[in-house]
Enzyme design. Structure first.
Site, PDB file in Angstrom:
ATOM      1  CB  ALA A 201      -0.930   0.018   1.231  1.00 47.39           C
ATOM      2  N   PRO A 202       0.464   2.388  -0.798  1.00 46.21           N
ATOM      3  CG  PRO A 202       0.416   4.624  -1.465  1.00 46.21           C
ATOM      4  CD  PRO A 202       1.150   3.481  -0.678  1.00 46.21           C
ATOM      5  N   GLY A 203       0.203   1.125  -3.295  1.00 46.80           N
ATOM      6  CA  GLY A 203       0.176   0.535  -4.534  1.00 46.80           C
ATOM      7  C   GLY A 203       1.001   0.882  -5.667  1.00 46.80           C
ATOM      8  N   GLY A 204       1.974   1.657  -5.344  1.00 45.29           N
ATOM      9  CA  GLY A 204       2.892   2.311  -6.475  1.00 45.29           C
ATOM     10  C   GLY A 204       3.590   1.017  -7.253  1.00 45.29           C
ATOM     11  CG  ASP A 220       0.275  -2.628   3.222  1.00 44.87           C
ATOM     12  OD1 ASP A 220      -0.313  -2.428   4.320  1.00 44.87           O
ATOM     13  OD2 ASP A 220       1.208  -2.207   2.612  1.00 44.87           O
ATOM     14  CG  ASP A 257       8.944   0.091  -0.528  1.00 47.50           C
ATOM     15  OD1 ASP A 257       9.988   0.369   0.004  1.00 47.50           O
ATOM     16  OD2 ASP A 257       8.269   1.181  -1.050  1.00 47.50           O
ATOM     17  CE  LYS A 298      11.342   0.500   3.524  1.00 45.00           C
ATOM     18  NZ  LYS A 298      11.313   1.403   2.504  1.00 45.00           N
TER      19      LYS A 298
HETATM   20  C1  LIG Z   1       6.518   2.676   2.179  1.00 46.39           C
HETATM   21  S1  LIG Z   1       4.759   1.813   2.119  1.00 46.39           S
HETATM   22  C2  LIG Z   1       5.056   0.772   0.799  1.00 46.39           C
HETATM   23  C3  LIG Z   1       4.958   1.847  -0.445  1.00 46.39           C
HETATM   24  C4  LIG Z   1       4.472   0.832  -1.699  1.00 46.39           C
HETATM   25  N1  LIG Z   1       5.773   0.174  -2.132  1.00 46.39           N
HETATM   26  C5  LIG Z   1       4.124   1.792  -2.987  1.00 46.39           C
HETATM   27  O1  LIG Z   1       4.884   1.914  -4.087  1.00 46.39           O
HETATM   28  O2  LIG Z   1       3.136   2.586  -2.780  1.00 46.39           O
HETATM   29  C6  LIG Z   1       5.364   0.646   3.173  1.00 46.39           C
HETATM   30  C7  LIG Z   1       4.121   0.006   3.448  1.00 46.39           C
HETATM   31  O3  LIG Z   1       4.500  -1.445   4.618  1.00 46.39           O
HETATM   32  C8  LIG Z   1       3.401  -1.768   5.184  1.00 46.39           C
HETATM   33  N2  LIG Z   1       3.740  -2.635   6.138  1.00 46.39           N
HETATM   34  C9  LIG Z   1       4.511  -2.495   7.430  1.00 46.39           C
HETATM   35  N3  LIG Z   1       4.583  -3.603   7.922  1.00 46.39           N
HETATM   36  C10 LIG Z   1       4.106  -4.557   7.131  1.00 46.39           C
HETATM   37  C11 LIG Z   1       3.951  -6.136   7.450  1.00 46.39           C
HETATM   38  N4  LIG Z   1       4.423  -6.620   8.592  1.00 46.39           N
HETATM   39  N5  LIG Z   1       3.418  -6.800   6.603  1.00 46.39           N
HETATM   40  C12 LIG Z   1       2.768  -6.051   5.339  1.00 46.39           C
HETATM   41  N6  LIG Z   1       2.891  -4.882   5.161  1.00 46.39           N
HETATM   42  C13 LIG Z   1       3.428  -3.961   6.111  1.00 46.39           C
HETATM   43  C14 LIG Z   1       2.685  -0.541   5.484  1.00 46.39           C
HETATM   44  O4  LIG Z   1       1.400  -0.951   5.856  1.00 46.39           O
HETATM   45  C15 LIG Z   1       2.849   0.379   4.384  1.00 46.39           C
HETATM   46  O5  LIG Z   1       1.761   0.346   3.722  1.00 46.39           O
END
Ligand SMILES: C[S@@+](CC[C@H](N)C(=O)[O-])C[C@H]1O[C@@H](n2cnc3c(N)ncnc32)[C@H](O)[C@@H]1O
Length: 350
Positions: A201-204, A220, A257, A298
């Site tokens: 999320a958000p889905g890029g 997510d 990510d 990260k």
């Molecule tokens: C930086 S955002 C990802 C952006 C995404 N790559 C994009 O292109 O839109 C990080 C995401 O990691 C998710 N997240 C954090 N811990 C998580 C977990 N244990 N399992 C699944 N998703 C997780 C968060 O909900 C958040 O939406």
């Protein structure tokens, strides 16, 4: 005679680059020429220096973004005419028929230096997107002018600053990280098959994968952008990656990510590799060498020394190397407090 080159990194990663370069180039002189710009003097030819930095000869540098060659050094108060003459003398050595480009890191003099360069070489062969030869004119603690095979510069973008055109359909800034990774690591996504996007999320990233023609399982707990709703090749699984792991489907691409510390995130990727391989074996469809993983590691932003950060990255890469055939890592222009790792092939099947 020693050779000089300038190596660029992000300003936040200066300590990390310095440590890496001391490890990789123990016999070279290393001096900061400007913020995020290290001057390297050594006996290595540009091709050998590039091989060491890019990892063709070992682990390589994660934080170097760009290497600029230097053949002429002028004082930092050199006149415009002196800088233009230096650029022209370098450009006159561009091999006949080669596509070339020039990067000028001096906004005041850029136009004058570029037009001098074009007068000394074939302007028709100037190629901003696909040069074979790169000329650099960099203003730092001095003026540095040089030319090299573009393949030895790590990036054909000035200072490695890869910029993408903003599209209306873009869902998140994070998309640029995936697009840049595909380019920098020279990766080709399969045109079909299943991709799993952890922390989607958000889905890029999901959008980029769908655009390539892949079926996507986006994992997510958070919402995806409404523009993705109802996409026929998308399944959104609203749970954490840790829970979903038990049901990981056979797939050829896994991206990650997630907002999660680097080490647990690397461990999770490794455990996905084992499960995906088992699922694939059960289905009798196992081309383990075609498997591709892309993840962001990260990094903590505060309260950690550069040495401890490099150790942390090393531990993560070791975890990934235990599970995957080939692992590479770089800090990309679009990475903030993170590095991108790419995994190709599954280790067990090599
Ligand atoms: C930086 S955002 C990802 C952006 C995404 N790559 C994009 O292109 O839109 C990080 C995401 O990691 C998710 N997240 C954090 N811990 C998580 C977990 N244990 N399992 C699944 N998703 C997780 C968060 O909900 C958040 O939406």
């Amino acid at each position: 005679m020693p050779h000089t080159a300038l190596i660029t990194c992000s300003q936040e990663s200066e300590g990390l680059l310095a440590l890496e370069l001391r490890r990789l180039l123990p016999d070279c002189s290393l001096v900061w020429a400007a913020d995020g710009l290290m001057r390297v003097e050594c006996d290595l030819a540009m091709a050998d220096l590039a091989a060491i930095i890019s990892g063709k000869a070992g682990r390589g540098s994660i934080f170097a973004r760009h290497i600029a060659p230097v053949q002429v050094v002028l004082p930092d108060d050199a006149s415009v005419a002196q800088v233009c003459n230096a650029a022209m003398s370098v450009c006159a050595q561009i091999p006949a028929g080669a596509r070339w480009n020039i990067h000028v890191r001096d906004s005041e003099r850029r136009a004058a230096v570029e037009s001098a360069a074009e007068s000394a070489s074939d302007p028709e062969l100037r190629s901003r997107s696909d040069p074979q030869v790169l000329v650099s004119v960099i203003r730092a603690d001095a003026y540095y002018v040089g030319m090299a095979d573009a393949a030895h510069c790590l990036s054909t973008w000035p200072g490695g600053e890869r910029r993408f055109r903003k599209e209306e359909a873009r869902i998140s800034r994070a998309e640029f990280k995936l697009l840049e990774a595909l380019e920098v690591f020279d990766l080709r996504l399969p045109a079909s098959g299943m991709a799993v996007d952890l922390g989607a999320a958000p889905g890029g990233w999901t959008r980029v994968l769908l655009e390539h023609g892949l079926d996507v399982t986006a994992v997510d707990p958070a919402d995806l952008d409404r523009r993705l709703k109802g996409h026929p090749r998308l399944r959104h699984v609203r749970m954490t990656a840790e829970r979903f792991r038990q049901d990981a489907p056979a797939c050829t691409v896994v991206v990650n990510d997630m907002r999660m510390s680097a080490e647990p995130s690397a461990n999770l990727m490794a455990s996905y590799a084992y499960r995906i391989e088992m699922s694939a074996r059960r289905q009798g469809a196992n081309d383990a060498n075609a498997w591709l993983g892309i993840m962001t590691l990260k990094l903590p932003e505060r309260g950690i020394t550069s040495r401890a950060l490099l150790d942390l990255i090393d531990r993560c890469l070791d975890i990934l190397m235990g599970a995957f055939g080939r692992v590479r890592a770089r800090q990309l222009f679009h990475n903030r407090s993170e590095v991108t790792a790419v995994m190709e092939g599954l280790a067990q099947c090599d």
